[in-house]
Design a protein around this motif. Structure first.
Motif, PDB file in Angstrom:
ATOM      1  N   GLU A   1       0.850  -1.186   0.000  1.00 23.99           N
ATOM      2  CA  GLU A   1       0.000   0.000   0.000  1.00 23.99           C
ATOM      3  C   GLU A   1       0.890   1.242   0.000  1.00 23.99           C
ATOM      4  O   GLU A   1       1.730   1.402   0.883  1.00 23.99           O
ATOM      5  N   LEU A   2       0.740   2.097  -0.988  1.00 23.95           N
ATOM      6  CA  LEU A   2       1.539   3.314  -1.089  1.00 23.95           C
ATOM      7  C   LEU A   2       0.866   4.441  -0.319  1.00 23.95           C
ATOM      8  O   LEU A   2      -0.283   4.779  -0.591  1.00 23.95           O
ATOM      9  N   ASP A   3       1.605   5.022   0.620  1.00 27.48           N
ATOM     10  CA  ASP A   3       1.076   6.193   1.326  1.00 27.48           C
ATOM     11  C   ASP A   3       1.639   7.446   0.677  1.00 27.48           C
ATOM     12  O   ASP A   3       2.371   7.379  -0.324  1.00 27.48           O
ATOM     13  N   HIS A   4       1.324   8.612   1.214  1.00 29.76           N
ATOM     14  CA  HIS A   4       1.752   9.868   0.590  1.00 29.76           C
ATOM     15  C   HIS A   4       3.277  10.008   0.595  1.00 29.76           C
ATOM     16  O   HIS A   4       3.839  10.592  -0.320  1.00 29.76           O
ATOM     17  N   ILE A   5       3.958   9.466   1.572  1.00 29.62           N
ATOM     18  CA  ILE A   5       5.428   9.548   1.598  1.00 29.62           C
ATOM     19  C   ILE A   5       6.010   8.668   0.494  1.00 29.62           C
ATOM     20  O   ILE A   5       6.927   9.090  -0.224  1.00 29.62           O
ATOM     21  N   ASP A   6       5.497   7.448   0.334  1.00 25.01           N
ATOM     22  CA  ASP A   6       5.974   6.576  -0.744  1.00 25.01           C
ATOM     23  C   ASP A   6       5.751   7.219  -2.108  1.00 25.01           C
ATOM     24  O   ASP A   6       6.628   7.190  -2.968  1.00 25.01           O
ATOM     25  N   ARG A   7       4.590   7.796  -2.302  1.00 25.80           N
ATOM     26  CA  ARG A   7       4.289   8.428  -3.592  1.00 25.80           C
ATOM     27  C   ARG A   7       5.219   9.610  -3.867  1.00 25.80           C
ATOM     28  O   ARG A   7       5.700   9.789  -4.982  1.00 25.80           O
ATOM     29  N   ARG A   8       5.475  10.402  -2.861  1.00 23.52           N
ATOM     30  CA  ARG A   8       6.400  11.538  -3.016  1.00 23.52           C
ATOM     31  C   ARG A   8       7.816  11.029  -3.276  1.00 23.52           C
ATOM     32  O   ARG A   8       8.529  11.579  -4.112  1.00 23.52           O
ATOM     33  N   LEU A   9       8.217   9.973  -2.576  1.00 22.56           N
ATOM     34  CA  LEU A   9       9.533   9.372  -2.773  1.00 22.56           C
ATOM     35  C   LEU A   9       9.682   8.884  -4.215  1.00 22.56           C
ATOM     36  O   LEU A   9      10.692   9.146  -4.869  1.00 22.56           O
ATOM     37  N   LEU A  10       8.669   8.214  -4.723  1.00 20.31           N
ATOM     38  CA  LEU A  10       8.706   7.739  -6.107  1.00 20.31           C
ATOM     39  C   LEU A  10       8.775   8.897  -7.102  1.00 20.31           C
ATOM     40  O   LEU A  10       9.482   8.825  -8.110  1.00 20.31           O
ATOM     41  N   GLU A  11       8.062   9.964  -6.812  1.00 21.27           N
ATOM     42  CA  GLU A  11       8.093  11.143  -7.679  1.00 21.27           C
ATOM     43  C   GLU A  11       9.496  11.751  -7.703  1.00 21.27           C
ATOM     44  O   GLU A  11      10.017  12.101  -8.768  1.00 21.27           O
ATOM     45  N   LEU A  12      10.118  11.872  -6.542  1.00 19.54           N
ATOM     46  CA  LEU A  12      11.475  12.421  -6.464  1.00 19.54           C
ATOM     47  C   LEU A  12      12.460  11.549  -7.231  1.00 19.54           C
ATOM     48  O   LEU A  12      13.291  12.057  -7.995  1.00 19.54           O
ATOM     49  N   LEU A  13      12.364  10.241  -7.053  1.00 19.86           N
ATOM     50  CA  LEU A  13      13.272   9.329  -7.755  1.00 19.86           C
ATOM     51  C   LEU A  13      13.013   9.300  -9.246  1.00 19.86           C
ATOM     52  O   LEU A  13      13.951   9.165 -10.039  1.00 19.86           O
ATOM     53  N   ARG A  14      11.753   9.434  -9.651  1.00 22.21           N
ATOM     54  CA  ARG A  14      11.450   9.475 -11.081  1.00 22.21           C
ATOM     55  C   ARG A  14      12.085  10.699 -11.732  1.00 22.21           C
ATOM     56  O   ARG A  14      12.591  10.637 -12.847  1.00 22.21           O
ATOM     57  N   ASN A  15      12.108  11.813 -11.015  1.00 19.91           N
ATOM     58  CA  ASN A  15      12.705  13.031 -11.549  1.00 19.91           C
ATOM     59  C   ASN A  15      14.219  13.008 -11.505  1.00 19.91           C
ATOM     60  O   ASN A  15      14.876  13.645 -12.329  1.00 19.91           O
ATOM     61  N   ASP A  16      14.800  12.293 -10.510  1.00 23.82           N
ATOM     62  CA  ASP A  16      16.250  12.209 -10.385  1.00 23.82           C
ATOM     63  C   ASP A  16      16.601  10.939  -9.632  1.00 23.82           C
ATOM     64  O   ASP A  16      16.662  10.926  -8.393  1.00 23.82           O
TER      65      ASP A  16
ATOM     66  N   VAL B   1       7.795  -2.561  -6.460  1.00 21.71           N
ATOM     67  CA  VAL B   1       7.270  -1.257  -6.884  1.00 21.71           C
ATOM     68  C   VAL B   1       8.353  -0.533  -7.683  1.00 21.71           C
ATOM     69  O   VAL B   1       8.101  -0.022  -8.779  1.00 21.71           O
ATOM     70  N   ILE B   2       9.568  -0.492  -7.144  1.00 26.41           N
ATOM     71  CA  ILE B   2      10.721   0.042  -7.887  1.00 26.41           C
ATOM     72  C   ILE B   2      11.382  -1.155  -8.551  1.00 26.41           C
ATOM     73  O   ILE B   2      11.892  -2.044  -7.870  1.00 26.41           O
ATOM     74  N   ARG B   3      11.357  -1.171  -9.891  1.00 31.32           N
ATOM     75  CA  ARG B   3      11.929  -2.298 -10.622  1.00 31.32           C
ATOM     76  C   ARG B   3      13.397  -2.094 -10.937  1.00 31.32           C
ATOM     77  O   ARG B   3      14.155  -3.053 -11.006  1.00 31.32           O
ATOM     78  N   ARG B   4      13.797  -0.853 -11.191  1.00 30.59           N
ATOM     79  CA  ARG B   4      15.197  -0.569 -11.496  1.00 30.59           C
ATOM     80  C   ARG B   4      15.424   0.925 -11.501  1.00 30.59           C
ATOM     81  O   ARG B   4      14.486   1.716 -11.591  1.00 30.59           O
ATOM     82  N   PHE B   5      16.676   1.310 -11.422  1.00 28.55           N
ATOM     83  CA  PHE B   5      17.086   2.697 -11.572  1.00 28.55           C
ATOM     84  C   PHE B   5      17.772   2.779 -12.927  1.00 28.55           C
ATOM     85  O   PHE B   5      18.479   1.867 -13.329  1.00 28.55           O
ATOM     86  N   THR B   6      17.546   3.874 -13.649  1.00 22.65           N
ATOM     87  CA  THR B   6      18.046   3.938 -15.015  1.00 22.65           C
ATOM     88  C   THR B   6      18.481   5.354 -15.369  1.00 22.65           C
ATOM     89  O   THR B   6      18.268   6.295 -14.620  1.00 22.65           O
ATOM     90  N   VAL B   7      19.071   5.476 -16.541  1.00 20.87           N
ATOM     91  CA  VAL B   7      19.449   6.775 -17.080  1.00 20.87           C
ATOM     92  C   VAL B   7      18.835   6.885 -18.471  1.00 20.87           C
ATOM     93  O   VAL B   7      18.737   5.898 -19.205  1.00 20.87           O
ATOM     94  N   GLU B   8      18.368   8.066 -18.814  1.00 18.90           N
ATOM     95  CA  GLU B   8      17.807   8.301 -20.140  1.00 18.90           C
ATOM     96  C   GLU B   8      18.827   9.091 -20.946  1.00 18.90           C
ATOM     97  O   GLU B   8      19.239  10.173 -20.545  1.00 18.90           O
TER      98      GLU B   8
ATOM     99  N   ALA C   1       3.755   9.668 -16.142  1.00 16.75           N
ATOM    100  CA  ALA C   1       2.799   8.890 -15.351  1.00 16.75           C
ATOM    101  C   ALA C   1       2.596   9.534 -13.975  1.00 16.75           C
ATOM    102  O   ALA C   1       3.540   9.887 -13.296  1.00 16.75           O
ATOM    103  N   SER C   2       1.350   9.694 -13.609  1.00 17.91           N
ATOM    104  CA  SER C   2       1.060  10.284 -12.308  1.00 17.91           C
ATOM    105  C   SER C   2       1.162   9.237 -11.231  1.00 17.91           C
ATOM    106  O   SER C   2       0.953   8.053 -11.457  1.00 17.91           O
TER     107      SER C   2
END
Length: 165
Positions: free
Chosen positions: A17-32, A63-70, A163-164
């Motif tokens: 279950e993703l709470d608001h902290i997990d969602r924010r964490l994922l957003e931060l990691l998606r951006n960097d 939930v996090i499958r991998r870290f990558t570079v574009e 993706a939101s």
């Protein structure tokens, strides 16, 4: 080494279950994805140990499958992108997996999707120019006896990571 390909999402290893902290964490990691644990914890307002534990839990849960570079394809001398729809011949449906496997080893292919609908595959390619795309289609698609038809669309703008959470 060829790039690791992402498969369609599988069922999460455990319900997470993703709470608001997990969602924010994922957003931060998606951006960097290279953001340090310290910077992540400061942005989230949690202790670094809590942040690290959450990242590890998200990884273990799938939930996090991998870290990558574009990489910008232009930096590699590939200034044009295309999306190519491919329909396989009706008698070749049993060869879909093999066809997908061959795409993994073609340098122009950045990603592909096995899709439902009129077409069987949607292939995202990068190339030097339109002649390079034409050569790719002729060598890797039209020459393949399992391929019935292709349709190529040039990409004018590519925006990813929308993706939101």
């Amino acid at each position: 080494m060829p790039p690791k390909r992402t498969r369609a999402p599988k069922k999460l290893q455990q319900e997470h279950e993703l709470d608001h902290i997990d969602r924010r964490l994922l957003e931060l990691l998606r951006n960097d994805a290279r953001m340090t644990n310290q910077a992540l914890s400061e942005n989230l307002g949690v202790a670094p140990s809590t942040c690290l534990a959450r990242v590890k839990a998200l990884q273990q849960a799938g939930v996090i499958r991998r870290f990558t570079v574009e990489v910008d394809p232009r930096a590699l001398g590939r200034g044009i992108e295309a999306l190519i729809s491919v329909r396989l011949r009706p008698g070749a449906r049993q060869q879909m997996a093999a066809f997908g496997e061959t795409l993994k080893n073609v340098p122009e292919v950045t990603q592909y999707f096995f899709v439902g609908g009129m077409d069987d595959f949607l292939i995202h390619v990068t190339a030097r120019d339109t002649d390079h795309i034409r050569q790719f289609v002729l060598e890797h698609l039209s020459a393949d006896p399992v391929v019935a038809t292709t349709h190529t669309s040039l990409v004018f703008e590519h925006v990813s990571g929308l993706a939101s959470l």
